[in-house]
Design a protein around this motif. Sequence first.
Motif, PDB file in Angstrom:
ATOM      1  N   SER A 264      -4.638  -5.785  10.455  1.00 55.29           N
ATOM      2  CA  SER A 264      -4.434  -5.247  11.796  1.00 55.29           C
ATOM      3  C   SER A 264      -5.620  -5.557  12.724  1.00 55.29           C
ATOM      4  O   SER A 264      -5.745  -4.961  13.789  1.00 55.29           O
TER       5      SER A 264
ATOM      6  N   MET B 297       0.838  -1.191   0.000  1.00 51.02           N
ATOM      7  CA  MET B 297       0.000   0.000   0.000  1.00 51.02           C
ATOM      8  C   MET B 297       0.873   1.241   0.000  1.00 51.02           C
ATOM      9  O   MET B 297       1.884   1.280   0.667  1.00 51.02           O
TER      10      MET B 297
ATOM     11  N   GLU C 141      -6.102  -2.983  -1.699  1.00 50.77           N
ATOM     12  CA  GLU C 141      -5.017  -2.536  -0.820  1.00 50.77           C
ATOM     13  C   GLU C 141      -5.569  -1.920   0.472  1.00 50.77           C
ATOM     14  O   GLU C 141      -5.045  -2.156   1.565  1.00 50.77           O
TER      15      GLU C 141
ATOM     16  N   GLY D 224      -5.024  -3.558   4.167  1.00 51.09           N
ATOM     17  CA  GLY D 224      -4.348  -2.804   5.214  1.00 51.09           C
ATOM     18  C   GLY D 224      -5.121  -2.787   6.512  1.00 51.09           C
ATOM     19  O   GLY D 224      -4.534  -2.797   7.607  1.00 51.09           O
TER      20      GLY D 224
ATOM     21  N   THR E 260       0.586 -10.343   1.353  1.00 53.21           N
ATOM     22  CA  THR E 260       0.378  -9.204   0.454  1.00 53.21           C
ATOM     23  C   THR E 260      -0.720  -9.573  -0.540  1.00 53.21           C
ATOM     24  O   THR E 260      -0.931 -10.769  -0.815  1.00 53.21           O
TER      25      THR E 260
ATOM     26  N   LEU F 219      -6.118   5.244   5.620  1.00 56.42           N
ATOM     27  CA  LEU F 219      -7.105   4.223   5.954  1.00 56.42           C
ATOM     28  C   LEU F 219      -8.227   4.834   6.787  1.00 56.42           C
ATOM     29  O   LEU F 219      -7.980   5.677   7.653  1.00 56.42           O
TER      30      LEU F 219
END
Length: 304
Positions: free
Chosen positions: A241, A1, A233, A237, A212, A7
């Motif tokens: 998390s 990214m 992407e 991302g 990825t 984000l």
Amino acid sequence: MTTRTQLPSAADVLVAADRIRPHARRTPLLDVEIDGRRVLLKLEHLQRSGSFKLRGALNAMLSGPLDDHIVTASGGNHGLAVATAASLLGVQATVYVPEPAPAAKARRIEAARARLVRHGADFAEAALAAAAAAQQPGHRFLHPYDDPAVVAGQGTMAAEIVADAPDVDVIAVAVGGGGLAAGTALPIGGRRIVAVEPEGCPCLHDALAAGTPVDAAVTSVAASATGATRVGEVPFGILTSHDVASVLVSDEQILNARDRLWEECRIAAEPAAAAPFAAWLADRVPGDRPCLVVCGANTDWSAA
């Protein structure tokens, strides 16, 4: 990214909820017992345009000055959402769909007064053509899932779940390009997400394994809704998390789950929307109080 990509956050979801409230429905939860087990169903197939996609389309279109003409690419549901949102907001829309896009979805896009263009063998080819067409003055390309405003809009669905049923500890969603799963992750605190894909459309599953986004094959009865060849992407991302379990289900399991949703609950879901239920039937959704998102109903049952 790229580092330039911002984000979205849980706060962005709250802003999106206020922004889209005049146009989007707050969909209900259904508490059912099936095979001796209780489960909550989020009935997002009752959303305007027949799927959750309207939330993201509205939020993205309302996040700034309205463009004269929205151009997008879609397997069907996002295109119908953009067509519906454009009609509500008084702007024009052109929707590129792959040649194999289901007739039911194409027909509904045209009924919402958008221009429909069939192009390419899959979503990726349709998206390239749509992005090129959007270079005209006054036009804007709206990506179906790799857009922060779209993802924040999809998150309003999950915000409704936790507001209406705070004891929910797991939310299971179907995954195409990852926008719904990523949006779901934003407002739900420490709750777990189960991201369910067809075995023939494993773009998130493969991306998580590779660390990825990677290209994946697309061959499934649910491909019109979960047929992204590469996870976005922005969604990737976010999802890397959060606590996300990736689950794959077979086409046979999906179709069985779709049929059981009808027989048990009289819910007419399209195949992709039955994927979380398929995972739950197979004991692949953990938790004491799970919620399964029934995300779309854009199918013609006479041809199913």
